[in-house]
Enzyme design. Sequence first.
Site, PDB file in Angstrom:
ATOM      1  N   CYS A  34      46.557  16.524  47.444  1.00  0.00           N
ATOM      2  CA  CYS A  34      47.132  17.426  48.460  1.00  0.00           C
ATOM      3  C   CYS A  34      48.314  16.764  49.177  1.00  0.00           C
ATOM      4  O   CYS A  34      48.130  15.852  49.993  1.00  0.00           O
ATOM      5  CB  CYS A  34      46.041  17.822  49.461  1.00  0.00           C
ATOM      6  SG  CYS A  34      46.638  18.760  50.879  1.00  0.00           S
ATOM      7  N   CYS A  37      48.301  17.079  52.983  1.00  0.00           N
ATOM      8  CA  CYS A  37      47.273  16.198  53.553  1.00  0.00           C
ATOM      9  C   CYS A  37      47.836  14.794  53.763  1.00  0.00           C
ATOM     10  O   CYS A  37      47.630  14.169  54.810  1.00  0.00           O
ATOM     11  CB  CYS A  37      46.059  16.127  52.629  1.00  0.00           C
ATOM     12  SG  CYS A  37      45.207  17.695  52.375  1.00  0.00           S
TER      13      CYS A  37
END
Length: 298
Positions: A34, A37
């Site tokens: 991600c 993230c």
Amino acid sequence: MSTAERDAVAAFRRDVVEPSMTKLVIIDFWAEWCGPCKALTPLLEKVAAAYADKGVVLAKIDTDKNQFIAAQFQIRTIPTVYAMFQGQLVADLTPARTESALKTMLDQILRQLPIDSPETEAEAEIEPLIAMAEQVLADGDAPRALGIFTQLLEMAPEHAAVHSGLVRTLVAAGELDAAQEHLDALPEDMGKLPEIDRARAALALAKDAKPVDDLAGLAAEVAANPDDHEKRFALAGGQMAAGDRDTAAATLLAMIADDRAWNEGAAKAQLLKLFEVVGLEDPWVSAQRRKLSAILFG
């Protein structure tokens, strides 16, 4: 429940739920693949470190390795960031994608929760000392109050209430230049706090409140010519300089009742400064506010 799932639950209880019994845990649901993230991680780590003394800790949950835990929280998109206290989710921090936004949300949460932290312990220790110094100042013993606040500043140099008390004590002692220098030296963030606004108002009021050699004579002149608002305003300033806040408030209230627009509302502005200096929660201020409201809206 499989053995792996039981192990995941046990780890979650150990690393997240148990710390949340006394601290605010930021839970970051993320994954290695991600990109957002990874972009968010440094921000969360920086803010968590800055708020460690406030009782904030960061727990990272890899959703790929902890699919059972992610499912229990119904995590559908990542990054998802929650705040937990005493085993309960108390906020969704996901929308906070900047340092300022995250700190604002954390500050709001921390004000409402009994977080166990070094900062709260220190606050509990110093609050009675601040209250004692404030009482000494209210009793009119500025030299003694100055000594106490100076010592408190060494103990708690980041405490806004201590800086506020010190500035207001310098004002009470007539050391207006020193009070201004102290205000000017404060960090920008602290300078925006309500406690510092109160100190700033005290200094502004002291600069406006000019001592009057013959208060009784000036009061007689005002009584003879109540339309002379310049003299009425000077009378209020002299009364404040003499420490007679009751009479000063009465003079300003009478001016507002007679001509609230005089000098662009100077009497009301001065009265509000006085309220701020005394303290907006003070019973005296509450009583005077009721009188002001009766004039403005009666």
